[in-house]
Design a protein around this motif. Structure first.
Motif, PDB file in Angstrom:
ATOM      1  N   PHE A  14      82.744 -35.949  47.451  1.00  0.00           N
ATOM      2  CA  PHE A  14      82.544 -36.195  48.868  1.00  0.00           C
ATOM      3  C   PHE A  14      81.113 -36.666  49.076  1.00  0.00           C
ATOM      4  CE2 PHE A  14      82.369 -35.588  53.418  1.00  0.00           C
ATOM      5  CZ  PHE A  14      83.635 -36.027  53.783  1.00  0.00           C
ATOM      6  N   PRO A  15      80.916 -37.678  49.934  1.00  0.00           N
ATOM      7  CA  PRO A  15      79.547 -38.158  50.141  1.00  0.00           C
ATOM      8  C   PRO A  15      78.670 -37.118  50.838  1.00  0.00           C
ATOM      9  CG  PRO A  15      81.093 -39.216  51.662  1.00  0.00           C
ATOM     10  CD  PRO A  15      81.910 -38.426  50.688  1.00  0.00           C
ATOM     11  N   ALA A  16      77.390 -37.138  50.507  1.00  0.00           N
ATOM     12  CA  ALA A  16      76.417 -36.251  51.159  1.00  0.00           C
ATOM     13  C   ALA A  16      75.842 -37.001  52.358  1.00  0.00           C
ATOM     14  CB  ALA A  16      75.324 -35.848  50.173  1.00  0.00           C
ATOM     15  N   ILE A  17      76.462 -36.763  53.504  1.00  0.00           N
ATOM     16  CA  ILE A  17      76.145 -37.522  54.721  1.00  0.00           C
ATOM     17  C   ILE A  17      75.137 -36.741  55.560  1.00  0.00           C
ATOM     18  CG2 ILE A  17      77.137 -38.459  56.856  1.00  0.00           C
ATOM     19  CD1 ILE A  17      79.840 -38.578  55.327  1.00  0.00           C
ATOM     20  N   MET A  18      74.274 -37.465  56.262  1.00  0.00           N
ATOM     21  CA  MET A  18      73.453 -36.823  57.293  1.00  0.00           C
ATOM     22  C   MET A  18      73.524 -37.642  58.578  1.00  0.00           C
ATOM     23  SD  MET A  18      70.016 -35.445  55.349  1.00  0.00           S
ATOM     24  CE  MET A  18      69.281 -34.734  56.836  1.00  0.00           C
ATOM     25  N   PHE A  19      73.457 -36.942  59.692  1.00  0.00           N
ATOM     26  CA  PHE A  19      73.400 -37.587  61.009  1.00  0.00           C
ATOM     27  C   PHE A  19      71.993 -37.357  61.576  1.00  0.00           C
ATOM     28  CE2 PHE A  19      77.775 -36.181  60.182  1.00  0.00           C
ATOM     29  CZ  PHE A  19      78.437 -37.393  60.250  1.00  0.00           C
ATOM     30  N   GLN A  20      71.897 -37.147  62.870  1.00  0.00           N
ATOM     31  CA  GLN A  20      70.605 -36.906  63.527  1.00  0.00           C
ATOM     32  C   GLN A  20      70.686 -35.577  64.258  1.00  0.00           C
ATOM     33  OE1 GLN A  20      67.932 -39.037  63.719  1.00  0.00           O
ATOM     34  NE2 GLN A  20      68.858 -40.752  62.642  1.00  0.00           N
TER      35      GLN A  20
ATOM     36  N   ILE B 153      54.008 -19.933  70.965  1.00  0.00           N
ATOM     37  CA  ILE B 153      53.807 -21.356  70.676  1.00  0.00           C
ATOM     38  C   ILE B 153      55.134 -21.922  70.189  1.00  0.00           C
ATOM     39  CG2 ILE B 153      51.333 -21.307  70.160  1.00  0.00           C
ATOM     40  CD1 ILE B 153      52.073 -21.145  67.172  1.00  0.00           C
ATOM     41  N   ASP B 154      55.285 -23.239  70.346  1.00  0.00           N
ATOM     42  CA  ASP B 154      56.542 -23.806  69.864  1.00  0.00           C
ATOM     43  C   ASP B 154      56.313 -25.073  69.049  1.00  0.00           C
ATOM     44  OD1 ASP B 154      56.021 -25.743  71.767  1.00  0.00           O
ATOM     45  OD2 ASP B 154      57.989 -25.620  72.711  1.00  0.00           O
ATOM     46  N   GLY B 155      57.357 -25.490  68.397  1.00  0.00           N
ATOM     47  CA  GLY B 155      57.308 -26.704  67.589  1.00  0.00           C
ATOM     48  C   GLY B 155      58.693 -27.304  67.529  1.00  0.00           C
ATOM     49  N   ARG B 156      58.738 -28.618  67.347  1.00  0.00           N
ATOM     50  CA  ARG B 156      60.035 -29.276  67.296  1.00  0.00           C
ATOM     51  C   ARG B 156      60.229 -29.974  65.958  1.00  0.00           C
ATOM     52  NH1 ARG B 156      62.795 -29.866  72.165  1.00  0.00           N
ATOM     53  NH2 ARG B 156      61.706 -28.773  73.825  1.00  0.00           N
ATOM     54  N   GLY B 157      61.474 -30.107  65.577  1.00  0.00           N
ATOM     55  CA  GLY B 157      61.772 -30.787  64.315  1.00  0.00           C
ATOM     56  C   GLY B 157      63.032 -31.611  64.433  1.00  0.00           C
ATOM     57  N   THR B 158      63.134 -32.627  63.600  1.00  0.00           N
ATOM     58  CA  THR B 158      64.358 -33.421  63.562  1.00  0.00           C
ATOM     59  C   THR B 158      64.930 -33.398  62.145  1.00  0.00           C
ATOM     60  OG1 THR B 158      63.139 -35.431  63.059  1.00  0.00           O
ATOM     61  CG2 THR B 158      63.572 -34.995  65.369  1.00  0.00           C
ATOM     62  N   GLY B 159      66.227 -33.576  62.090  1.00  0.00           N
ATOM     63  CA  GLY B 159      66.906 -33.748  60.807  1.00  0.00           C
ATOM     64  C   GLY B 159      67.470 -35.148  60.793  1.00  0.00           C
ATOM     65  N   THR B 160      67.144 -35.894  59.784  1.00  0.00           N
ATOM     66  CA  THR B 160      67.527 -37.298  59.785  1.00  0.00           C
ATOM     67  C   THR B 160      67.619 -37.774  58.340  1.00  0.00           C
ATOM     68  OG1 THR B 160      66.847 -39.456  60.631  1.00  0.00           O
ATOM     69  CG2 THR B 160      65.092 -37.951  60.073  1.00  0.00           C
ATOM     70  N   PRO B 161      68.544 -38.679  58.037  1.00  0.00           N
ATOM     71  CA  PRO B 161      68.629 -39.153  56.653  1.00  0.00           C
ATOM     72  C   PRO B 161      67.380 -39.941  56.270  1.00  0.00           C
ATOM     73  CG  PRO B 161      70.196 -40.328  58.069  1.00  0.00           C
ATOM     74  CD  PRO B 161      69.568 -39.275  58.916  1.00  0.00           C
ATOM     75  N   ASP B 162      66.946 -39.788  55.048  1.00  0.00           N
ATOM     76  CA  ASP B 162      65.773 -40.517  54.581  1.00  0.00           C
ATOM     77  C   ASP B 162      66.230 -41.868  54.033  1.00  0.00           C
ATOM     78  OD1 ASP B 162      62.791 -40.213  53.748  1.00  0.00           O
ATOM     79  OD2 ASP B 162      63.821 -41.121  52.044  1.00  0.00           O
ATOM     80  N   SER B 163      65.891 -42.925  54.761  1.00  0.00           N
ATOM     81  CA  SER B 163      66.494 -44.209  54.416  1.00  0.00           C
ATOM     82  C   SER B 163      65.993 -44.728  53.071  1.00  0.00           C
ATOM     83  CB  SER B 163      66.258 -45.222  55.532  1.00  0.00           C
ATOM     84  OG  SER B 163      64.898 -45.253  55.864  1.00  0.00           O
ATOM     85  N   ALA B 164      64.741 -44.447  52.713  1.00  0.00           N
ATOM     86  CA  ALA B 164      64.218 -44.948  51.428  1.00  0.00           C
ATOM     87  C   ALA B 164      64.997 -44.345  50.265  1.00  0.00           C
ATOM     88  CB  ALA B 164      62.738 -44.626  51.305  1.00  0.00           C
ATOM     89  N   SER B 165      65.222 -43.024  50.307  1.00  0.00           N
ATOM     90  CA  SER B 165      65.947 -42.459  49.164  1.00  0.00           C
ATOM     91  C   SER B 165      67.417 -42.846  49.198  1.00  0.00           C
ATOM     92  CB  SER B 165      65.766 -40.952  49.029  1.00  0.00           C
ATOM     93  OG  SER B 165      65.607 -40.330  50.214  1.00  0.00           O
ATOM     94  N   ARG B 166      67.961 -43.069  50.383  1.00  0.00           N
ATOM     95  CA  ARG B 166      69.370 -43.488  50.448  1.00  0.00           C
ATOM     96  C   ARG B 166      69.557 -44.933  49.976  1.00  0.00           C
ATOM     97  NH1 ARG B 166      72.939 -39.569  52.918  1.00  0.00           N
ATOM     98  NH2 ARG B 166      71.616 -37.756  52.909  1.00  0.00           N
TER      99      ARG B 166
END
Ligand code: MOS
Length: 752
Positions: free
Chosen positions: A450-456, A591-604
Motif C-alpha cells: 500500500f502506498p505511504a500517502i500524506m495529505f495536509q 504559550i502556543d505553537g502551530r505545526g503542519t503535516g505535509t508530504p515532503d516533495s523533494a523526497s517523494r
C-alpha cells in the motif's frame, strides 16, 4: 543516492520523549464499552424531530406519484419533503467543479438513477410516525429497464482512474515480452460489488440557528465536509460546526459528505427545528458509495529462469450513469513485480447504481487479488515454489518509475512470515496435504502493498504554567485508535507524560487535520502534531536559554532537550528547569505553537514510498462438499515506525480478516431484472465472524524509513486486505487443484 532533505526530514525524537512505541490500550475504550461514548445519533437536542427517507424501489425512471397527503395526515407527521418543497440550495447538487465533488441526490427532480435513491423525506415527532408516514407515500413509478452487470452497457476508456491516474499506462513492449517468453499465462478474474457496511450507519443530527448550522455526524474529513456543506447552502464554512468525536467505522464511505446527510440538514431547514436522520441498513446500499465490481485479465510471460518478461493487466469496471469514480484495479501491477514490460489499462461501463467510491484499499484490494492469483499461476507454470517465484521477481526499484523503494523490508516480511508459518514443508503440487479428518489442506501466499500517502494537516499545541499541555487538531477516530496514537505523538512532541496532555480532536472548530483516509491519517495529522509540539518547545527553549536567571541560559535553542515536563541541557543534564518555572518567570499563563503535516516533495520525487507485507494462509476444504475454511493466517508487515504496536496489530488483523471476507464471503448480489440489490442486509451480505477466522498472527517487521516523514510513519489501515485475499485464493488452489477465478470463491466453483 544522496538527497537534500528539508528541515522536517531530520530524524525526529532528538529531544522528545517515549510515549511513541508503547502498546497502550485505546484511551476511548472505556467510554465505548460502557456506552458512554456519544455517537452522532445519540445526540437529541430539545425539540428534535425524526426524519426518515423514502427510497426508490426501481433502478431507473421517474417518480410518477407520491401520496404526500396520506403521509401528512398520519398522526405525528410534521412535514414531507419532496422536490416540490425542498428548500433551495446555492449550488446545484449535480454540479462538479472538481473531481472530488461527487454529485448528490438531494430531491432536485423526480428522476431516479439507482435503487435506494431518496424520493422523499418524512419528518415526524417520533421515529415510528416518520417510518409509517414514509410507507404511506405508496410511490408509483415510470420505470425503464435497469442496466446491470459488467456487460450491461457499452464500455469506454475513462479519462482517469482512482484519484486521477491515467486509465492506460505502460512501459516497455508487453507483446514482445510475451512473444519472447518461455512460459506464458493468461487468466481472467472477477471481483464483485461490495458495500462498506460500517457498524454505525450514516447518521446526522442537524440544527439551524439563523444561518449557523450545528451538526453531529460521522465524518472522515471534517474540513472537507464543512466546505461541501458551505457551498451547497451558500454560507461561510465558519458558520458550520461539525462534531464527529466517534465513528463506528467508515472505510471510505464517510470520506465525503453523502446525500442523505445533506438531506438531514435540508429537513431541519424546512421545519425550522433540529432533525435527526439515520440510514437504515438497506438504505446504505446506494447513496454512500461502494466498491465497484471488476473483471481483470492478467497476461504474464516468464523466461526459462522464471523471470517475468511481461505483465499485462487489464481491468473492466463500472461507475454510475451520472458520476465518475473508476476503481483503479490494474494499477496494482505498477508497484510490485519487476518486469521489462508492464502495461495496465482500464475500461468501464455505466450502470444504474449509486456512484462507487473509495472503499478500503480501492484498487489495491481488487487489483492485488487478481495479480497475486496470476503470479501464483505463473509460478506453477514455471514449476516453481510461489514464494521463491515472488522473491525472484520482486522489484528492487519501483517497477513503473524506477525510483528506489523499500524492497528490503518486503524481503524481510517474506522471511519472517514464512518461518513463522512453516512454509518450507510445503509440497509443490496441489492436493498433497489431506489432514487426519480427510480435509484437503492448502497453503498460499500473497504479497501485500500500500502506498505511504500524506495529505495536509494542521495542529495547535499549548504549554500551560501548571506544567500541563494541550494538543488540538480536528482529527477523526474511525475506531482504529487515532485518539490514542495521536495522544502518544502529542505527549512526545510536548515532552510530557501522556496523562499531562489534554488531546482534543473530532470537531470542525479545531485545526484542519485533513482526512482519515488513504491510510495517511497517522502520518499526516501525526506530523502536524509533532511539528506543533516542536514549535511550542522552541518558544519555551527561547524563554529559558535567553534568560540569565535560568540554569539553561546560553545553551542555545538546539542545546536543550524536553522530557517529563522539564528542559535539560544536552551537554549537562544536571542542569534543568521545569516548564512551569520557565513560564512563571516570563509571567506567561501559557504559550502556543502551530505545526503542519505535509508530504515532503523533494523526497517523494526521489523515492517511491510504500508499506509492504507478506501473508500466508492455510485453508481446509471439504472434498465432498467444497466448503472452505481458513484455519491459519500469518502476516508480516513493514510500515515504518510503529506508534502503538497493539493498535497497529489490530489494524492488520482487521485488514486480514477483510481479506478473508473478500476471498470467501462478501458480495452484493444484484437482481438482473429490477437492478436492486437482493442482499442489502447484514444477514445475507456475508462477512466473516469469529468462527470463520480461527488463528491470525501479524508480525511487525522493523523498518526505519527516513524519507517518508520525520517520524518515519507509513500507513497500516489498508495493507492487510491486499495480501490476504490472494493468499487465501492461492491456498484454495493448493488444497484442491482448482484455480479460483471469481470472487468470492463459491462451493460450486470447486466441484467437478
Ligand atoms: Mo479509506 S478507502 O481511504 O477510508
Amino acid at each position: 543516492m544522496t538527497l537534500e532533505l528539508s528541515l522536517n526530514q531530520q530524524p525526529a525524537h532528538l529531544r522528545q520523549g517515549s510515549s511513541i512505541g508503547q502498546p497502550l490500550t485505546r484511551r476511548d475504550g472505556f467510554l465505548k464499552v460502557t456506552g458512554a461514548a456519544r455517537y452522532a445519533a445519540d445526540n437529541h437536542p430539545p425539540g428534535m424531530l425524526y426524519a426518515v427517507l423514502a427510497v426508490s424501489s426501481i433502478a431507473r425512471g421517474r417518480v410518477a406519484l407520491l401520496d404526500v397527503e396520506a403521509a401528512k395526515a398520519h398522526a405525528g407527521v410534521v412535514e414531507v419533503m419532496t422536490p416540490e418543497n425542498r428548500p433551495p440550495l446555492a449550488t446545484d447538487p449535480d454540479a462538479k467543479n472538481n473531481p472530488f465533488m461527487f454529485r448528490l441526490d438531494l430531491l432536485q427532480n423526480d428522476h431516479i438513477r439507482y435503487p435506494n435513491q431518496t424520493i422523499a423525506v418524512v419528518i415526524a415527532e417520533t421515529l415510528e410516525a416518520a417510518t409509517e408516514g414514509a410507507a404511506l407515500l405508496s410511490p408509483r413509478y415510470e420505470a425503464q429497464p435497469a442496466r446491470v452487470g459488467l456487460d450491461g452497457a457499452e464500455s469506454f476508456v475513462p479519462g482517469g482512474v482512482g484519484i486521477g491516474s491515467p486509465a492506460v499506462h505502460h512501459k516497455g513492449d508487453v507483446e514482445a515480452g510475451l512473444k519472447s517468453a518461455a512460459t506464458r499465462i493468461e487468466a481472467t478474474y472477477e471481483t464483485p460489488a461490495q458495500y462498506h457496511n460500517a457498524m454505525e450507519p450514516h447518521a446526522i443530527v442537524a440544527a439551524w440557528d439563523g444561518d449557523s448550522l450545528s451538526i453531529d455526524t460521522p465524518s472522515q474529513g471534517l474540513a472537507m465536509a464543512q466546505g461541501r456543506i458551505a457551498g451547497l447552502f451558500g454560507i461561510a464554512p465558519e458558520n458550520i460546526h461539525i462534531r464527529s468525536p466517534f465513528l463506528g467505522g467508515g472505510f471510505g464511505s464517510k470520506g465525503m459528505i453523502s446525500g442523505p446527510q445533506v438531506l438531514g440538514i435540508l429537513a431541519a431547514r424546512l421545519v425550522g427545528r433540529p432533525v435527526k436522520l439515520v440510514l437504515r441498513r438497506e438504505q446504505m446500499y446506494g447513496p454512500v458509495g461502494h466498491r465497484a465490481p471488476t473483471r481483470q485479465t492478467l497476461r504474464m510471460g516468464m523466461d526459462s529462469e522464471g523471470r517475468l518478461t511481461a505483465i499485462g493487466h487489464h481491468a473492466r469496471t463500472a461507475s454510475s450513469t451520472f458520476d465518475d469514480f473508476f476503481e483503479p484495479a490494474a494499477d496494482a501491477s505498477h508497484t510490485l513485480y519487476a518486469s521489462p514490460a508492464i502495461a495496465t489499462s482500464h475500461e468501464a461501463v455505466r450502470l444504474d447504481t449509486g456512484t462507487p467510491l473509495f472503499m478500503r484499499a480501492p484498487g489495491e484490494a481488487t487489483g492485488s487479488i487478481a495479480l497475486e492469483s496470476a503470479i501464483d499461476e505463473a509460478a506453477a507454470a514455471c514449476g516453481m515454489d510461489p514464494l521463491e517465484f515472488r522473491q525472484r521477481n520482486y522489484a528492487e526499484v519501483e517497477p513503473m518509475t524506477g525510483k528506489p523503494f523499500s524492497s528490503k523490508a518486503l524481503r524481510e516480511c517474506y522471511t519472517q512470515a514464512s518461518e513463522r508459518f512453516g512454509w518450507q514443508r510445503r509440497p509443490l503440487q496441489p492436493r498433497q496435504m489431506p489432514d487426519k479428518d480427510g480435509f484437503l489442506t492448502g497453503w498460499g501466499i500473497g504479497t501485500a502493498t500500500f502506498p505511504a500517502i500524506m495529505f495536509q494537516a494542521e495542529a495547535r499545541a499549548v504549554l500551560r504554567a501548571d506544567g500541563s499541555g494541550l494538543m488540538e487538531t480536528g482529527a477523526q477516530d474511525m475506531g482504529q485508535g487515532a485518539w490514542t496514537a495521536f495522544a502518544q505523538i502529542a505527549a512526545d512532541g510536548l515532552g510530557l507524560d501522556i496523562d499531562q496532555v489534554d488531546f482534543r480532536a473530532g470537531s470542525s472548530d479545531l485545526p484542519n487535520a485533513g482526512i482519515a483516509g488513504g491510510s495517511g491519517h497517522t502520518a499526516t495529522a501525526g506530523m502536524a502534531i509533532h511539528n506543533a509540539g516542536a514549535a511550542v518547545i522552541t518558544r519555551l527553549a527561547d524563554l529559558a536559554t535567553r534568560h540569565e536567571a535560568s540554569p539553561l541560559f546560553g545553551a542555545g535553542n538546539e542545546g536543550v532537550l524536553a522530557r517529563g515536563g522539564r528542559l535539560y541541557r544536552r551537554d549537562d543534564e544536571s542542569r534543568s528547569e521545569s516548564y512551569g518555572e520557565i513560564l512563571a518567570r516570563a509571567g506567561l499563563a501559557e504559550i502556543d505553537g502551530r505545526g503542519t503535516g505535509t508530504p515532503d516533495s523533494a523526497s517523494r520525487e526521489a523515492y517511491a514510498m510504500h508499506a509492504h507485507g507478506a501473508v500466508f494462509a492455510e485453508v481446509k476444504v471439504d472434498p465432498d462438499f467444497g466448503q472452505i475454511r481458513v484455519t491459519r493466517l500469518v502476516g508480516a508487515f513493514a510500515a515504518g515506525r510503529v506508534i502503538n504496536p497493539r493498535l497497529v496489530r489490530s489494524q492488520y488483523y482487521g485488514g486480514m480478516i477483510w481479506g478473508v471476507s473478500f476471498a470467501l464471503h462478501e458480495e452484493a448480489v444484484t437482481d438482473r431484472r429490477s437492478g436492486r440489490i437482493q442482499n442489502a442486509n447484514l444477514a445475507e451480505y456475508h462477512i466473516p465472524v469469529n468462527a470463520d477466522v480461527p488463528s491470525v498472527a501479524a508480525l511487525l517487521v522493523h523498518e526505519d524509513d527516513p524519507y517518508v516523514n520525520a517520524l518515519g510513519i507509513k500507513g497500516v489501515g489498508e495493507i492487510g486486505i491486499t495480501g490476504t485475499a490472494g493468499a487465501v485464493a492461492n491456498a484454495v488452489w493448493h488444497a484442491t487443484g482448482v484455480r479460483p477465478r471469481r470472487f468470492p470463491i463459491r462451493i460450486e466453483d470447486l466441484l467437478g
